[in-house]
Design a protein around this motif. Structure first.
Motif, PDB file in Angstrom:
ATOM      1  N   LEU A 163       0.750  -1.227  -0.144  1.00 39.39           N
ATOM      2  CA  LEU A 163       0.031   0.002  -0.112  1.00 39.39           C
ATOM      3  C   LEU A 163       0.864   1.322   0.102  1.00 39.39           C
ATOM      4  CD1 LEU A 163      -2.919   1.161   0.299  1.00 39.39           C
ATOM      5  CD2 LEU A 163      -2.484   1.108   2.682  1.00 39.39           C
ATOM      6  N   LEU A 164       2.044   1.163   0.780  1.00 44.02           N
ATOM      7  CA  LEU A 164       2.948   2.396   0.903  1.00 44.02           C
ATOM      8  C   LEU A 164       3.584   2.486  -0.392  1.00 44.02           C
ATOM      9  CD1 LEU A 164       4.110   4.667   2.739  1.00 44.02           C
ATOM     10  CD2 LEU A 164       5.794   2.871   3.082  1.00 44.02           C
ATOM     11  N   GLU A 165       3.939   1.531  -1.023  1.00 42.77           N
ATOM     12  CA  GLU A 165       4.675   1.838  -2.439  1.00 42.77           C
ATOM     13  C   GLU A 165       3.798   2.217  -3.601  1.00 42.77           C
ATOM     14  OE1 GLU A 165       8.158  -1.386  -2.428  1.00 42.77           O
ATOM     15  OE2 GLU A 165       6.207  -1.899  -3.282  1.00 42.77           O
ATOM     16  N   GLY A 166       2.427   1.767  -3.397  1.00 40.48           N
ATOM     17  CA  GLY A 166       1.376   2.312  -4.320  1.00 40.48           C
ATOM     18  C   GLY A 166       1.057   3.669  -4.024  1.00 40.48           C
ATOM     19  N   ALA A 167       0.778   4.248  -2.917  1.00 39.87           N
ATOM     20  CA  ALA A 167       0.614   5.369  -2.388  1.00 39.87           C
ATOM     21  C   ALA A 167       1.669   6.267  -3.029  1.00 39.87           C
ATOM     22  CB  ALA A 167       0.350   5.587  -0.965  1.00 39.87           C
ATOM     23  N   LEU A 177       1.677   6.876  -6.753  1.00 40.06           N
ATOM     24  CA  LEU A 177       0.641   7.788  -7.276  1.00 40.06           C
ATOM     25  C   LEU A 177       1.112   9.198  -6.938  1.00 40.06           C
ATOM     26  CD1 LEU A 177      -2.310   7.607  -8.345  1.00 40.06           C
ATOM     27  CD2 LEU A 177      -2.817   7.665  -5.992  1.00 40.06           C
ATOM     28  N   GLY A 178       1.717   9.385  -5.745  1.00 42.74           N
ATOM     29  CA  GLY A 178       2.164  10.515  -5.550  1.00 42.74           C
ATOM     30  C   GLY A 178       3.158  11.284  -6.491  1.00 42.74           C
ATOM     31  N   LEU A 179       4.147  10.320  -6.706  1.00 39.33           N
ATOM     32  CA  LEU A 179       5.079  10.616  -7.799  1.00 39.33           C
ATOM     33  C   LEU A 179       4.484  11.086  -9.074  1.00 39.33           C
ATOM     34  CD1 LEU A 179       8.183   8.342  -7.172  1.00 39.33           C
ATOM     35  CD2 LEU A 179       8.229  10.706  -6.962  1.00 39.33           C
ATOM     36  N   VAL A 180       3.610  10.218  -9.611  1.00 38.99           N
ATOM     37  CA  VAL A 180       2.795  10.731 -10.727  1.00 38.99           C
ATOM     38  C   VAL A 180       1.982  12.056 -10.836  1.00 38.99           C
ATOM     39  CG1 VAL A 180       0.841   9.962 -12.433  1.00 38.99           C
ATOM     40  CG2 VAL A 180       2.452   8.218 -11.301  1.00 38.99           C
ATOM     41  N   THR A 207       2.850  14.712  -8.706  1.00 40.99           N
ATOM     42  CA  THR A 207       3.855  15.608  -8.344  1.00 40.99           C
ATOM     43  C   THR A 207       4.668  15.863 -10.008  1.00 40.99           C
ATOM     44  OG1 THR A 207       5.295  13.953  -7.321  1.00 40.99           O
ATOM     45  CG2 THR A 207       4.382  15.793  -5.947  1.00 40.99           C
ATOM     46  N   GLY A 208       4.482  14.837 -10.698  1.00 33.22           N
ATOM     47  CA  GLY A 208       5.143  15.036 -11.772  1.00 33.22           C
ATOM     48  C   GLY A 208       4.112  15.774 -12.600  1.00 33.22           C
ATOM     49  N   LEU A 209       3.138  15.535 -12.520  1.00 31.27           N
ATOM     50  CA  LEU A 209       2.113  16.169 -13.313  1.00 31.27           C
ATOM     51  C   LEU A 209       1.890  17.722 -13.093  1.00 31.27           C
ATOM     52  CD1 LEU A 209      -0.404  15.311 -15.336  1.00 31.27           C
ATOM     53  CD2 LEU A 209      -1.928  15.529 -13.565  1.00 31.27           C
ATOM     54  N   ALA A 210       2.047  18.027 -11.490  1.00 30.18           N
ATOM     55  CA  ALA A 210       2.229  19.217 -10.967  1.00 30.18           C
ATOM     56  C   ALA A 210       3.398  20.051 -11.552  1.00 30.18           C
ATOM     57  CB  ALA A 210       2.124  19.324  -9.547  1.00 30.18           C
ATOM     58  N   MET A 211       4.411  19.175 -11.814  1.00 32.65           N
ATOM     59  CA  MET A 211       5.613  20.041 -12.145  1.00 32.65           C
ATOM     60  C   MET A 211       5.551  20.400 -13.473  1.00 32.65           C
ATOM     61  SD  MET A 211       9.536  18.868 -11.823  1.00 32.65           S
ATOM     62  CE  MET A 211       9.624  18.954  -9.915  1.00 32.65           C
ATOM     63  N   PHE A 212       4.914  19.539 -14.389  1.00 28.88           N
ATOM     64  CA  PHE A 212       4.632  19.826 -16.026  1.00 28.88           C
ATOM     65  C   PHE A 212       3.638  20.962 -15.953  1.00 28.88           C
ATOM     66  CE2 PHE A 212       2.044  19.421 -19.918  1.00 28.88           C
ATOM     67  CZ  PHE A 212       3.005  19.361 -20.675  1.00 28.88           C
ATOM     68  N   LEU A 213       2.752  21.136 -15.117  1.00 30.34           N
ATOM     69  CA  LEU A 213       2.049  22.388 -15.343  1.00 30.34           C
ATOM     70  C   LEU A 213       2.668  23.802 -14.924  1.00 30.34           C
ATOM     71  CD1 LEU A 213      -1.287  20.864 -13.757  1.00 30.34           C
ATOM     72  CD2 LEU A 213      -0.931  21.380 -16.370  1.00 30.34           C
ATOM     73  N   ALA A 214       3.550  23.465 -13.762  1.00 33.48           N
ATOM     74  CA  ALA A 214       4.425  24.690 -13.459  1.00 33.48           C
ATOM     75  C   ALA A 214       5.272  24.829 -14.504  1.00 33.48           C
ATOM     76  CB  ALA A 214       5.039  24.289 -12.110  1.00 33.48           C
ATOM     77  N   PHE A 215       5.707  23.794 -15.258  1.00 27.95           N
ATOM     78  CA  PHE A 215       6.828  24.255 -16.057  1.00 27.95           C
ATOM     79  C   PHE A 215       6.092  24.810 -17.425  1.00 27.95           C
ATOM     80  CE2 PHE A 215       9.275  22.817 -19.845  1.00 27.95           C
ATOM     81  CZ  PHE A 215      10.711  23.253 -19.633  1.00 27.95           C
ATOM     82  N   PHE A 216       4.961  24.428 -17.574  1.00 23.53           N
ATOM     83  CA  PHE A 216       4.284  25.227 -18.770  1.00 23.53           C
ATOM     84  C   PHE A 216       4.025  26.824 -18.428  1.00 23.53           C
ATOM     85  CE2 PHE A 216       0.052  26.518 -20.337  1.00 23.53           C
ATOM     86  CZ  PHE A 216       0.437  26.360 -21.620  1.00 23.53           C
ATOM     87  N   ARG A 217       3.838  26.854 -17.243  1.00 20.59           N
ATOM     88  CA  ARG A 217       3.574  28.313 -16.729  1.00 20.59           C
ATOM     89  C   ARG A 217       4.978  28.941 -16.981  1.00 20.59           C
ATOM     90  NH1 ARG A 217       0.322  31.617 -17.774  1.00 20.59           N
ATOM     91  NH2 ARG A 217      -1.413  30.495 -16.823  1.00 20.59           N
ATOM     92  N   LEU A 218       6.240  28.417 -16.585  1.00 18.32           N
ATOM     93  CA  LEU A 218       7.575  28.899 -16.653  1.00 18.32           C
ATOM     94  C   LEU A 218       7.826  29.564 -18.074  1.00 18.32           C
ATOM     95  CD1 LEU A 218      10.102  29.295 -15.029  1.00 18.32           C
ATOM     96  CD2 LEU A 218      10.874  27.186 -15.891  1.00 18.32           C
ATOM     97  N   VAL A 219       7.289  28.554 -19.118  1.00 23.50           N
ATOM     98  CA  VAL A 219       7.754  28.674 -20.491  1.00 23.50           C
ATOM     99  C   VAL A 219       6.860  29.941 -21.064  1.00 23.50           C
ATOM    100  CG1 VAL A 219       7.828  27.601 -22.858  1.00 23.50           C
ATOM    101  CG2 VAL A 219       8.509  26.275 -20.800  1.00 23.50           C
ATOM    102  N   ARG A 220       5.462  29.579 -20.783  1.00 24.03           N
ATOM    103  CA  ARG A 220       4.514  30.444 -21.348  1.00 24.03           C
ATOM    104  C   ARG A 220       4.415  31.886 -20.852  1.00 24.03           C
ATOM    105  NH1 ARG A 220      -0.772  29.721 -23.718  1.00 24.03           N
ATOM    106  NH2 ARG A 220      -0.988  32.017 -24.698  1.00 24.03           N
ATOM    107  N   VAL A 276       9.001  15.665  -4.688  1.00 25.47           N
ATOM    108  CA  VAL A 276       9.445  14.529  -5.352  1.00 25.47           C
ATOM    109  C   VAL A 276      10.560  13.820  -4.514  1.00 25.47           C
ATOM    110  CG1 VAL A 276      10.433  13.896  -7.601  1.00 25.47           C
ATOM    111  CG2 VAL A 276       8.542  15.520  -7.643  1.00 25.47           C
ATOM    112  N   ILE A 277      11.497  14.636  -4.218  1.00 20.59           N
ATOM    113  CA  ILE A 277      12.561  13.922  -3.607  1.00 20.59           C
ATOM    114  C   ILE A 277      12.305  13.152  -2.240  1.00 20.59           C
ATOM    115  CG2 ILE A 277      14.945  14.511  -2.224  1.00 20.59           C
ATOM    116  CD1 ILE A 277      15.445  16.968  -4.107  1.00 20.59           C
ATOM    117  N   ALA A 278      11.282  13.687  -1.577  1.00 20.32           N
ATOM    118  CA  ALA A 278      10.859  13.281  -0.367  1.00 20.32           C
ATOM    119  C   ALA A 278      10.072  11.732  -0.589  1.00 20.32           C
ATOM    120  CB  ALA A 278       9.839  14.287   0.568  1.00 20.32           C
TER     121      ALA A 278
END
Lengths: 137, 96
Positions: free
Chosen positions: B8-12, B15-18, B20-33, B54-56
Motif C-alpha cells: 500500500l505504501l509503495e502504491g501511494a 501515485l504521489g510521484l505521478v 507531483t510529476g503532473l504538477a511539475m509539468f503544469l508549473a513548467f508550462f507556466r514557466l515557459v508560457r 518528489v525527492i521526499a
C-alpha cells in the motif's frame, strides 16, 4: 529593498543555515556532504543576509575580507597535507588519531577533516567575493 | 512488477510521484508560457517546492534517508532564488 518580513525571517534563517553548513561539513567524510556543499550553504546564509540588510552590513557581520578567507582556507588545506611529514609519510597522506571524549566514547579525528575545513573556507570566500560586489552594484 | 506485489505504501508513493510529476509539468508550462516576469518567478519557486516533494517521495520509495538532506538544501536555496528575483523585479520597476 526594505522588507520587514525578509529582515525578521533572515534573523531566523542565518543561524539555521550556518548550523546546517557545519553539519554538512562534519558529516562529509562518511556520507554525502563535505567542504564544498557545506561552504555553499554557509555562503548562501551570508548572501541572504546581504539581501535583507545590504552589503556593507554583511561585510561587517563577516568580520573579515572574503578574499582573506580564500587565503586562510588554502593555508589550512596546505597545513593538513604537511601534517603527514611529522609521522614520516608522503605529502597529503591521511593521519588519523583517536580522542577520548568523556561520556561520548572515542572520537576518530584525521587530517581529511582539516582539509575539508580549508575547502569550506575557500568556497565561502570565493562565493562571497563574487556575489557581494554584485549586490553592491 | 506484478500488481499484487506492490504494498500500500509503495502504491501511494508511486501515485504521489505521478501527481507531483503532473504538477511539475503544469508549473513548467507556466514557466515557459508566463506572460510576465513575476509569473515565471512564481512558477520557478513552485517547481522548487514540488522538487522537494518528489525527492521526499523517492526517498520513501528507495529507503535512502540521505536524500532528505538534498531536499532540505533545495527548500532553503529555492527561497533564496525567489528573494533575489524579487529584488531584481523591484529594481527594474524603479528604473522605468
Amino acid at each position: 529593498m526594505n522588507s520587514l518580513i525578509l529582515k525578521v525571517a533572515t534573523r531566523f534563517m542565518l543561524p539555521l543555515l550556518l548550523l546546517f553548513s557545519i553539519f554538512l561539513l562534519l558529516r562529509g567524510h562518511n556520507q554525502p556532504g563535505g567542504g564544498f556543499s557545506g561552504g555553499l550553504v554557509g555562503a548562501s546564509a551570508f548572501v541572504l543576509y546581504s539581501f535583507a540588510f545590504g552589503a556593507p552590513e554583511t561585510r561587517q557581520a563577516l568580520g573579515v575580507d572574503p578574499r582573506g578567507l580564500i587565503g586562510a582556507g588554502l593555508l589550512v588545506a596546505l597545513g593538513s597535507g604537511l601534517l603527514a611529514f611529522f609521522v614520516g609519510q608522503p605529502f597529503m597522506t591521511g593521519v588519523w588519531g583517536q580522542l577520548d571524549v568523556p561520556g561520548l566514547g572515542e572520537l576518530h579525528l584525521g587530517t581529511p577533516l582539516v582539509f575539508d575545513a580549508g575547502v569550506y573556507l575557500v568556497v565561502i570566500g570565493v562565493t562571497l567575493s563574487i556575489i557581494l560586489p554584485l549586490v553592491e552594484e | 512488477m506484478n500488481l499484487d506485489d506492490i504494498t500500500l505504501l509503495e502504491g501511494a508513493v508511486m501515485l504521489g510521484l505521478v501527481m507531483t510529476g503532473l504538477a511539475m509539468f503544469l508549473a513548467f508550462f507556466r514557466l515557459v508560457r508566463g506572460p510576465s516576469l513575476p509569473d515565471r518567478v512564481v512558477a520557478l519557486d513552485l517547481i522548487g517546492i514540488i522538487a522537494v516533494g518528489v525527492i521526499a517521495a523517492y526517498d520513501i520509495l528507495t529507503e535512502q534517508p540521505v536524500l532528505l538532506d538534498a531536499a532540505t538544501v533545495v527548500a532553503l536555496v529555492a527561497f533564496l532564488g525567489t528573494v533575489a528575483f524579487a529584488r531584481y523585479v523591484e529594481r527594474r520597476q524603479q528604473d522605468e
